[in-house]
Design a protein around this motif. Structure first.
Motif, short mmCIF file in Angstrom:
data_model
loop_
_atom_site.label_atom_id
_atom_site.label_comp_id
_atom_site.label_asym_id
_atom_site.label_seq_id
_atom_site.Cartn_x
_atom_site.Cartn_y
_atom_site.Cartn_z
N TRP A 145 0.88 -1.10 -0.06
CA TRP A 145 0.02 -0.09 -0.05
C TRP A 145 0.84 1.24 0.01
O TRP A 145 1.84 1.11 0.30
N GLY A 146 0.10 2.25 -0.38
CA GLY A 146 0.99 3.89 -0.34
C GLY A 146 1.94 3.77 -1.43
O GLY A 146 1.74 3.22 -2.72
N GLU A 147 2.96 4.32 -1.03
CA GLU A 147 4.08 4.46 -2.18
C GLU A 147 4.91 3.44 -2.47
O GLU A 147 6.32 3.43 -2.18
N HIS A 148 4.51 2.34 -2.80
CA HIS A 148 5.33 1.03 -2.72
C HIS A 148 6.50 1.20 -3.95
O HIS A 148 7.12 0.56 -4.03
N SER A 149 5.97 1.90 -4.96
CA SER A 149 6.77 2.21 -6.17
C SER A 149 8.27 2.69 -5.95
O SER A 149 9.08 2.66 -6.59
N ASN A 150 8.03 3.44 -4.59
CA ASN A 150 9.29 4.27 -4.32
C ASN A 150 10.29 3.60 -3.07
O ASN A 150 11.09 3.86 -2.74
N GLN A 151 9.81 2.41 -2.95
CA GLN A 151 10.44 1.45 -2.41
C GLN A 151 12.17 1.43 -2.45
O GLN A 151 12.60 0.96 -3.71
N LEU A 169 10.69 0.86 3.41
CA LEU A 169 9.32 1.60 2.92
C LEU A 169 9.64 2.97 3.08
O LEU A 169 9.99 3.47 4.18
N PRO A 170 8.99 3.76 2.26
CA PRO A 170 9.00 5.23 2.38
C PRO A 170 7.78 5.56 3.54
O PRO A 170 7.25 4.47 3.95
N SER A 171 7.89 6.67 4.37
CA SER A 171 7.12 7.09 5.43
C SER A 171 5.50 6.75 4.72
O SER A 171 5.41 7.79 3.69
N GLY A 172 4.89 6.26 5.52
CA GLY A 172 3.43 6.31 5.08
C GLY A 172 2.96 5.09 4.35
O GLY A 172 1.65 4.80 4.13
N SER A 173 3.65 4.22 3.69
CA SER A 173 3.61 3.13 3.03
C SER A 173 3.74 1.96 3.87
O SER A 173 4.29 1.63 4.77
N HIS A 206 4.84 -4.67 7.55
CA HIS A 206 5.87 -3.53 7.74
C HIS A 206 5.42 -2.07 7.32
O HIS A 206 4.40 -2.13 6.42
N SER A 207 5.91 -1.35 7.90
CA SER A 207 5.38 -0.03 7.85
C SER A 207 6.61 1.03 7.79
O SER A 207 7.58 1.02 8.76
#
Length: 460
Positions: A145-151, A169-173, A206-207
């Motif tokens: 979820w969230g900005e998974h493409s920026n992992q 993971l980026p903050s919020g994903s 994971h978050s």
């Protein structure tokens, strides 16, 4: 206890599957390929959209849905996305493939992934540090979820091990991982037991809790239920990433740590530590095409150093690796090409493989490639050296659906060795970029003269 944990884990798995991989029970009859749900399904899962369900209901709502059984002994299973079937087969009640007994996930696995999630079915690796065999036969899903493409760190399903390579993971994903299975191979004929042998599995969430900080919590099960906690810091200012993983047991706390130092793209040093061993690996690309390597493991007191060489141009290509360990054993691999001629060689302690290929035809109008080859293998068995040679030809499409994956391929050869001689043939077709159907006919092999016919569906 095992039955309860197994039901919870597989309920969680199918709860994750419905987010992007809706599964249906289908009466696979003849050429019927529809996705209608029978009136009395063995397994019936309805798809829900991500924005209508929170994390907990997504997992728990389907715990009670995985045991709806009708009078049939077979489970016809299909996984689809956007009304397109990406995997389907028929299992008998005892876990065997029934309608297609020759289709096998016995030694490999099937995987599917997109931006929203990943799925793997078959022989795979546990994502936690297993005290038993690290590999088992099961099902794993990862929903993001969230900005998974920026992992920052892409996860490799085939080498999933969160203590060695944790998600960043980026903050919020966030990402939810659910996995379960056992030693019993459900794609292989066995006894009539419907239970996993040595069941094990786990669930983790994971978050990205802050900039550069990822936290994971969950549990794993191997004979005992164990709590799992993980914290990863991946700095943007200094070239260091560090992960600490904790497994809380009745007998105490197991601590695993990993530190990666990467000051440049051509320099990487990894250090791993736990109660049983310390490991490291090192790669330094000193100049273009030349890399120094080293690795060590205190558990078996192994240490090796080596080099990698890579040279490529339109007419000539060379990729070579060589390493010497502390027992003075030399391991090396070579892949070279000059014009239409290719030579491949690999040497290990007791085994040597060589292959020579020559390109005979490369026709763009016809869309085909044709080549001839000879393969030679030697292996030291006790005091004897066994040899096996195969001569043959290969015809494949020019079109590729992935790295080293042709749209279709046909291979015809003749082999001979200590076991005798005979024909060897194989053909494969890519149903999708990550799904290969392969048929193999073999009258002879290095270890046997039994005739074998095998149909495989895999993602290799």
């Amino acid at each position: 206890m095992k039955a309860i944990v197994a039901n919870v884990l597989f309920g969680s798995i199918f709860g994750c599957l419905i987010l992007n991989y809706p599964a249906h029970a289908n009466p696979l009859v003849g050429e019927h390929s529809g996705l209608e749900i029978p009136t009395s399904p063995i397994l019936s899962v309805t798809a829900f959209s991500n924005d209508k369900l929170n994390l907990v209901p997504q997992v728990l709502n389907f715990v009670d849905r995985i045991v709806t059984v009708n009078k049939s002994d077979n489970l016809n299973f299909a996984v689809a996305q956007d009304k397109q079937v990406i995997f389907r087969d028929s299992f008998s009640a005892n876990g065997n493939f029934s309608d297609n007994p020759s289709i096998s996930l016995e030694k490999g696995s099937y995987s599917h992934q997109d931006q929203q999630g990943k799925l793997m079915l078959g022989f795979q690796q546990t994502f936690w540090p297993s005290k038993n065999n690290q590999k088992y036969w099961g099902l794993t899903t990862i929903e993001q979820w969230g900005e998974h493409s920026n992992q920052k760190q892409k996860l490799n399903l085939r080498k999933l091990n969160y203590t060695n390579l944790a998600p960043t993971l980026p903050s919020g994903s966030s990402a939810l991982t659910v996995s379960g299975g056992g030693n019993k191979n459900l794609a292989k004929k066995a006894d009539s037991s419907r239970e996993f042998e040595k069941f094990r599995g786990g669930v983790t969430f994971h978050s990205g809790v802050a900039n550069n900080v990822t936290m994971g919590v969950g549990f794993v099960y191997e004979d005992l239920l164990v709590g799992f906690t993980q914290l990863t810091y991946d700095s943007d200012r200094i070239p260091v990433r560090t992960t600490v993983s904790l497994l809380a047991k009745e007998s105490g706390l197991d601590v695993y740590s990993h530190v990666r130092f990467k000051p440049a793209e051509n320099f990487v040093f990894n250090y791993y530590h736990d109660e049983e061993k310390q490991k490291f690996d090192f790669n330094w690309g000193m100049i273009s095409g030349f890399t120094l390597t080293a690795k060590g493991n205190s558990q078996n007191e192994s240490l090796s150093t080596g080099v990698k060489i890579a040279i490529h141009n339109d007419f000539f290509a060379l990729t070579a690796q060589a390493a010497m360990d502390n027992q003075q054993n030399l391991h090396w691999k070579l892949d070279s090409r000059i014009g239409s001629l290719q030579f491949i060689h690999k040497t290990q302690e007791q085994k040597h493989n060589s292959e020579l290929n020559i390109n005979l035809l490369d026709s763009k109008p016809l869309g085909i490639k044709c080549s001839a080859y000879v393969k030679y293998e030697t292996r030291q068995v006790k005091q004897n050296q066994e040899e096996f040679t195969v001569w043959g030809g290969r015809l494949n499409s020019q079109e590729k659906v992935g790295k080293n994956k042709h749209r279709w391929s046909l291979d015809l050869g003749y082999g001979y060795g200590a076991q005798g001689q005979g024909a060897i043939a194989s053909s494969s077709v890519a149903l999708e970029p990550n799904m290969i159907l392969k048929l193999t006919y073999q009258e002879i092999s290095r270890v046997s003269d039994d005739t074998k016919i095998k149909l495989q569906l895999s993602s290799k």
